[in-house]
Design a protein around this motif. Sequence first.
Motif, PDB file in Angstrom:
ATOM      1  N   UNK A   7      -1.130   2.966  -3.653  1.00 18.07           N
ATOM      2  CA  UNK A   7      -1.957   2.462  -4.754  1.00 18.07           C
ATOM      3  C   UNK A   7      -2.717   1.931  -4.527  1.00 18.07           C
ATOM      4  N   UNK A   8      -3.222   1.703  -3.562  1.00 14.15           N
ATOM      5  CA  UNK A   8      -4.510   0.434  -3.278  1.00 14.15           C
ATOM      6  C   UNK A   8      -5.403   1.335  -3.645  1.00 14.15           C
ATOM      7  N   UNK A   9      -5.321   2.368  -2.757  1.00 15.15           N
ATOM      8  CA  UNK A   9      -6.653   3.046  -3.237  1.00 15.15           C
ATOM      9  C   UNK A   9      -7.597   2.222  -3.623  1.00 15.15           C
ATOM     10  N   UNK A  10      -8.265   3.332  -5.386  1.00 16.78           N
ATOM     11  CA  UNK A  10      -9.583   1.982  -5.942  1.00 16.78           C
ATOM     12  C   UNK A  10      -8.741   1.256  -6.377  1.00 16.78           C
ATOM     13  N   UNK A  48     -10.027   4.855   2.988  1.00 12.99           N
ATOM     14  CA  UNK A  48      -8.555   5.265   3.506  1.00 12.99           C
ATOM     15  C   UNK A  48      -7.649   5.390   2.603  1.00 12.99           C
ATOM     16  N   UNK A  49      -7.705   4.289   1.489  1.00 11.18           N
ATOM     17  CA  UNK A  49      -6.449   4.217   0.732  1.00 11.18           C
ATOM     18  C   UNK A  49      -7.393   5.074  -0.366  1.00 11.18           C
ATOM     19  N   UNK A  50      -7.665   5.221  -0.586  1.00 14.77           N
ATOM     20  CA  UNK A  50      -8.588   6.268  -1.290  1.00 14.77           C
ATOM     21  C   UNK A  50      -8.903   7.681  -1.041  1.00 14.77           C
ATOM     22  N   UNK A  51      -8.492   8.391   0.912  1.00 19.44           N
ATOM     23  CA  UNK A  51      -8.374   9.552   1.081  1.00 19.44           C
ATOM     24  C   UNK A  51      -6.942   9.947   0.036  1.00 19.44           C
ATOM     25  N   UNK A  52      -5.973   8.340   0.817  1.00 23.86           N
ATOM     26  CA  UNK A  52      -4.798   8.953   0.450  1.00 23.86           C
ATOM     27  C   UNK A  52      -4.401   9.834  -1.064  1.00 23.86           C
ATOM     28  N   UNK A  53      -4.983   8.684  -1.916  1.00 24.93           N
ATOM     29  CA  UNK A  53      -4.735   9.096  -3.796  1.00 24.93           C
ATOM     30  C   UNK A  53      -5.726  10.668  -4.040  1.00 24.93           C
ATOM     31  N   UNK A  54      -6.439  10.259  -3.740  1.00 27.32           N
ATOM     32  CA  UNK A  54      -7.497  11.536  -3.603  1.00 27.32           C
ATOM     33  C   UNK A  54      -6.281  12.677  -3.328  1.00 27.32           C
ATOM     34  N   UNK A  55      -5.774  12.706  -1.985  1.00 24.44           N
ATOM     35  CA  UNK A  55      -5.076  13.898  -1.494  1.00 24.44           C
ATOM     36  C   UNK A  55      -3.962  14.113  -2.019  1.00 24.44           C
ATOM     37  N   UNK A  56      -2.942  13.104  -2.536  1.00 30.71           N
ATOM     38  CA  UNK A  56      -2.131  13.267  -3.190  1.00 30.71           C
ATOM     39  C   UNK A  56      -1.776  14.068  -4.588  1.00 30.71           C
ATOM     40  N   UNK A 114      -2.949   1.589 -15.040  1.00 31.67           N
ATOM     41  CA  UNK A 114      -3.457   1.872 -13.095  1.00 31.67           C
ATOM     42  C   UNK A 114      -3.645   0.689 -12.803  1.00 31.67           C
ATOM     43  N   UNK A 115      -2.682   1.011 -11.316  1.00 30.77           N
ATOM     44  CA  UNK A 115      -2.632   1.878 -10.829  1.00 30.77           C
ATOM     45  C   UNK A 115      -1.052   2.257 -10.907  1.00 30.77           C
ATOM     46  N   UNK A 116       0.123   1.529 -11.487  1.00 28.77           N
ATOM     47  CA  UNK A 116       1.427   1.752 -11.304  1.00 28.77           C
ATOM     48  C   UNK A 116       2.268   2.410 -11.709  1.00 28.77           C
ATOM     49  N   UNK A 117       1.530   3.558 -12.950  1.00 27.71           N
ATOM     50  CA  UNK A 117       2.212   3.819 -13.267  1.00 27.71           C
ATOM     51  C   UNK A 117       1.612   6.075 -13.246  1.00 27.71           C
ATOM     52  N   UNK A 118       0.795   5.535 -12.742  1.00 28.97           N
ATOM     53  CA  UNK A 118       0.429   7.127 -11.489  1.00 28.97           C
ATOM     54  C   UNK A 118       1.170   7.459 -10.872  1.00 28.97           C
ATOM     55  N   UNK A 119       1.821   6.831 -10.367  1.00 27.30           N
ATOM     56  CA  UNK A 119       2.779   6.906  -9.538  1.00 27.30           C
ATOM     57  C   UNK A 119       3.947   7.953  -9.622  1.00 27.30           C
TER      58      UNK A 119
END
Length: 368
Positions: free
Chosen positions: A20-23, A278-286, A193-198
């Motif tokens: 959620x934090x990501x971008x 670091x947050x974007x890393x997680x979002x892209x990885x998921x 964006x971003x809540x529903x993207x979960x």
Amino acid sequence: MLDNGKINSRQAGFLMFSFLMGSAILMIPSTVTSLAKQDGWLSVLIATVFGLGIVLIYTTLGLRFPKQSIIQYSEMILGKWIGKIVGLLYIWFPFHLGTLVIRNSSDYVASTALPDTPMIVISGLFLAVIAYGIRGGIETLGRVNEIILPFREPIVLLIVVLLLKDMKLGKLAPLLGDGVLPVLKGSFPVTSFPLGETVLFTMLLPNISNIRKLKKAYMFAIVLGGIFLTLSVISTLLVLGPSITSRLNFPVQSIIKVIDIADFVTNVDSFGMLLWISSNFVKIAVCYYCTAVGIAQWFRLSDYRQMVTPVGILMLIFSMTVYENNIEQSTFAATIWPFYAMPFEVLIPLFMLLVSIIRKLDGRGRGK
């Protein structure tokens, strides 16, 4: 095998929070203030409530099929051919979202730290590191995120504390100066964006060990994410005001540059960059992981890892062409993405939930 790794519901919730934090924490302040002005923080709070409703829909659906992802149980609910089409859509959605986040991350790094570095180099390095991570499976991602999180979020709170002397409460006035309608309009893009993207986290259900606690963990992540996003909007409004905030691509980065404590604590914007990367890393990885695993499930492959390299190459190519510049990207995120994403985030999961209830289907694809 696809991925035998296991994470618990707490780790899944932490992953969702970082996702959620990501971008979003970089872009949401300008998006909501362009619509709701000084009341943008209220838009985020309302969107958080909507986000909880979305989580309730897709977790209720997913928990009826706890050993399968949305790509697998869509065939059970909707039949083979329609289910295959829906599964294909849920391969495309994380792929498209991932390319957008890669491009956004690369734009951010290029504009703040590496203006002379070709975009493809920045994006390629991002993806190379992430590809290595997702080859280790979801368990690796969960553990790495759990290690980073306790260090990252306290720094966010420290940044807010350091900005207190530059904040002016008057910049939040007047409350509801333009009425309720702009606040509701501002909540719409935040909901998607971003809540529903979960909704992508429905892909992780087969890898969660204590799944009975999952709904609570996901809802906690939404609430905590909503609080941090609200804090980012309030901070930028109090420091910059709604007019300036709405015109900036990365307003949070701009307020970090303002920090100056007795000419001693200055130039801390590099910390902000490390936090958001670091947050974007997680979002892209998921997104990357869900795409690779989704393709493997759709084609019934034995191992998702053989899809990691081709998916990464395609994501890199698409990220270079997905939009021309930041203005186009901001316009797309605020005006088109909410309508584009809503079927993936709400309509399709809600429809499948209703069908599964009417047909009384459980995880074995037959009536209870």
